[in-house]
Design a protein around this motif. Sequence first.
Motif, PDB file in Angstrom:
ATOM      1  N   ALA A  52     -15.277 -48.288 -90.544  1.00  0.00           N
ATOM      2  CA  ALA A  52     -14.881 -48.407 -88.996  1.00  0.00           C
ATOM      3  C   ALA A  52     -13.597 -48.957 -89.110  1.00  0.00           C
ATOM      4  N   HIS A  53     -13.500 -50.173 -89.733  1.00  0.00           N
ATOM      5  CA  HIS A  53     -12.013 -50.892 -89.795  1.00  0.00           C
ATOM      6  C   HIS A  53     -11.586 -51.234 -91.059  1.00  0.00           C
ATOM      7  N   ALA A 115      -7.787 -46.655-109.033  1.00  0.00           N
ATOM      8  CA  ALA A 115      -6.810 -45.385-108.921  1.00  0.00           C
ATOM      9  C   ALA A 115      -7.676 -44.478-107.942  1.00  0.00           C
ATOM     10  N   LEU A 116      -7.138 -44.908-106.473  1.00  0.00           N
ATOM     11  CA  LEU A 116      -7.836 -44.003-105.441  1.00  0.00           C
ATOM     12  C   LEU A 116      -6.860 -43.218-104.606  1.00  0.00           C
ATOM     13  N   PRO A 117      -7.313 -42.105-104.003  1.00  0.00           N
ATOM     14  CA  PRO A 117      -6.241 -41.407-103.178  1.00  0.00           C
ATOM     15  C   PRO A 117      -5.982 -42.271-101.858  1.00  0.00           C
ATOM     16  N   ALA A 118      -4.920 -41.767-101.395  1.00  0.00           N
ATOM     17  CA  ALA A 118      -4.656 -42.780 -99.965  1.00  0.00           C
ATOM     18  C   ALA A 118      -5.730 -42.418 -99.223  1.00  0.00           C
ATOM     19  N   PRO A 119      -6.100 -43.644 -98.535  1.00  0.00           N
ATOM     20  CA  PRO A 119      -7.363 -43.310 -97.500  1.00  0.00           C
ATOM     21  C   PRO A 119      -6.952 -42.351 -96.262  1.00  0.00           C
ATOM     22  N   VAL A 120      -7.690 -41.659 -95.663  1.00  0.00           N
ATOM     23  CA  VAL A 120      -7.633 -41.020 -94.465  1.00  0.00           C
ATOM     24  C   VAL A 120      -7.587 -41.877 -93.374  1.00  0.00           C
ATOM     25  N   HIS A 121      -6.804 -42.057 -92.494  1.00  0.00           N
ATOM     26  CA  HIS A 121      -6.614 -42.869 -91.356  1.00  0.00           C
ATOM     27  C   HIS A 121      -6.778 -41.919 -90.012  1.00  0.00           C
ATOM     28  N   ALA A 122      -8.108 -42.134 -89.409  1.00  0.00           N
ATOM     29  CA  ALA A 122      -8.415 -41.254 -88.334  1.00  0.00           C
ATOM     30  C   ALA A 122      -7.595 -41.944 -86.831  1.00  0.00           C
ATOM     31  N   ALA A 123      -7.204 -43.099 -87.007  1.00  0.00           N
ATOM     32  CA  ALA A 123      -6.579 -43.921 -85.835  1.00  0.00           C
ATOM     33  C   ALA A 123      -6.955 -43.868 -84.490  1.00  0.00           C
ATOM     34  N   LEU A 124      -8.453 -43.765 -84.769  1.00  0.00           N
ATOM     35  CA  LEU A 124      -9.360 -44.030 -83.314  1.00  0.00           C
ATOM     36  C   LEU A 124      -9.312 -45.293 -82.888  1.00  0.00           C
ATOM     37  N   LEU A 129     -15.068 -47.115 -80.694  1.00  0.00           N
ATOM     38  CA  LEU A 129     -15.457 -45.960 -81.655  1.00  0.00           C
ATOM     39  C   LEU A 129     -16.478 -45.168 -80.965  1.00  0.00           C
ATOM     40  N   ASP A 130     -17.425 -45.852 -80.177  1.00  0.00           N
ATOM     41  CA  ASP A 130     -18.423 -45.129 -79.879  1.00  0.00           C
ATOM     42  C   ASP A 130     -18.102 -44.116 -78.698  1.00  0.00           C
ATOM     43  N   GLU A 131     -17.068 -44.273 -78.072  1.00  0.00           N
ATOM     44  CA  GLU A 131     -16.290 -43.300 -77.138  1.00  0.00           C
ATOM     45  C   GLU A 131     -15.699 -42.087 -77.874  1.00  0.00           C
ATOM     46  N   HIS A 132     -15.589 -42.244 -79.112  1.00  0.00           N
ATOM     47  CA  HIS A 132     -14.929 -41.052 -79.968  1.00  0.00           C
ATOM     48  C   HIS A 132     -15.678 -40.672 -81.133  1.00  0.00           C
ATOM     49  N   GLU A 133     -17.103 -40.743 -81.244  1.00  0.00           N
ATOM     50  CA  GLU A 133     -17.952 -40.429 -82.140  1.00  0.00           C
ATOM     51  C   GLU A 133     -17.919 -38.878 -82.654  1.00  0.00           C
ATOM     52  N   ASP A 134     -17.675 -38.198 -81.625  1.00  0.00           N
ATOM     53  CA  ASP A 134     -17.548 -36.544 -82.019  1.00  0.00           C
ATOM     54  C   ASP A 134     -16.336 -36.310 -82.920  1.00  0.00           C
ATOM     55  N   GLU A 135     -15.217 -37.121 -82.689  1.00  0.00           N
ATOM     56  CA  GLU A 135     -14.051 -36.946 -83.348  1.00  0.00           C
ATOM     57  C   GLU A 135     -13.990 -37.419 -84.609  1.00  0.00           C
ATOM     58  N   ALA A 136     -14.846 -38.820 -84.676  1.00  0.00           N
ATOM     59  CA  ALA A 136     -15.100 -39.353 -86.059  1.00  0.00           C
ATOM     60  C   ALA A 136     -16.060 -38.349 -86.997  1.00  0.00           C
ATOM     61  N   ARG A 137     -16.923 -37.962 -86.403  1.00  0.00           N
ATOM     62  CA  ARG A 137     -17.829 -36.800 -87.051  1.00  0.00           C
ATOM     63  C   ARG A 137     -17.048 -35.763 -87.651  1.00  0.00           C
ATOM     64  N   ALA A 138     -16.048 -35.388 -86.850  1.00  0.00           N
ATOM     65  CA  ALA A 138     -15.330 -34.247 -87.454  1.00  0.00           C
ATOM     66  C   ALA A 138     -14.327 -34.509 -88.691  1.00  0.00           C
ATOM     67  N   LEU A 160     -25.538 -54.381 -85.249  1.00  0.00           N
ATOM     68  CA  LEU A 160     -24.769 -54.825 -84.245  1.00  0.00           C
ATOM     69  C   LEU A 160     -23.508 -54.989 -83.647  1.00  0.00           C
ATOM     70  N   HIS A 161     -22.665 -54.266 -84.447  1.00  0.00           N
ATOM     71  CA  HIS A 161     -21.201 -54.003 -83.972  1.00  0.00           C
ATOM     72  C   HIS A 161     -21.016 -52.630 -83.441  1.00  0.00           C
ATOM     73  N   SER A 162     -20.504 -52.572 -82.216  1.00  0.00           N
ATOM     74  CA  SER A 162     -20.717 -51.008 -81.804  1.00  0.00           C
ATOM     75  C   SER A 162     -19.948 -50.153 -82.371  1.00  0.00           C
ATOM     76  N   ASP A 163     -18.671 -50.720 -83.093  1.00  0.00           N
ATOM     77  CA  ASP A 163     -17.957 -49.418 -83.922  1.00  0.00           C
ATOM     78  C   ASP A 163     -18.619 -49.400 -85.380  1.00  0.00           C
ATOM     79  N   HIS A 164     -19.200 -50.103 -85.928  1.00  0.00           N
ATOM     80  CA  HIS A 164     -20.147 -50.109 -87.104  1.00  0.00           C
ATOM     81  C   HIS A 164     -21.086 -48.976 -86.999  1.00  0.00           C
TER      82      HIS A 164
END
Length: 257
Positions: A52-53, A115-124, A129-138, A160-164
Amino acid sequence: MSTPRTHTPARQAAAAAIDAPGTDEAEWRAARLADHLPRLVLPAGAVVVVAAHPDDEVLGFGGAIATLLAAGGPVHTVCLTDGEASHGPATPSARARLAARRRGELAAALGELGALPAPVHAALPDSALDEHEDEARAVIGELLDATGAALCVAPWENDLHSDHEAAGRAARGAGRDTATPVWSYPVWMWHWARPHDRRVPWHRASVLPLAQAALDRKEAALARFTSQLEPRGRGMPPVLPPQELAHHTRTFETVLH
């Protein structure tokens, strides 16, 4: 990690639990979870780790990521927010600076794991985050498809953390969409719960033992998150004080599956 919004009674109750004095790590050590919970084996194939963060993935699953990478397994990460709200109310420019700082910290931390690829940043939006769950799921679903992932790992949907919780639900949905198994890692649970806590589904819990090399890499990665380790301002403690870090530097990690 970020602190939760408190706009609703449910969020206020969650924030109160997180802000309250937490369970001491000594109590968790006395519970000997590693002796009483079954052990899991990390799968072969690509693994997608959701946060989430910036820092959630390292706190909850960093040792396992290091273990997978050392064995040559592909690991991909997606961070749904930039954690710009972790220091509380701030101007848009201050939040933008914090977001940029946290992206840099995450890149450095993941580099400590291997050695990891660069992370994908959704920038939500952080703390919404609970208001953007569909975007996160996609976003998660696209990465699962692109990598042919054998496993998705995400925050626990009852942390207990809404974003998590939103990140966990989004990952579960993406897992269903792509027929990908999903494991969950707790973050705040170690703070507000206690051994044998009935709010925790212990029947779903297993441990992943960590070799010392993996634990060393995880600790080095956690040290990179200086924005979360330093006081947030005058009279404001760090988001991750030493007593919280102690929960996440054990010789094992715990997942729910």
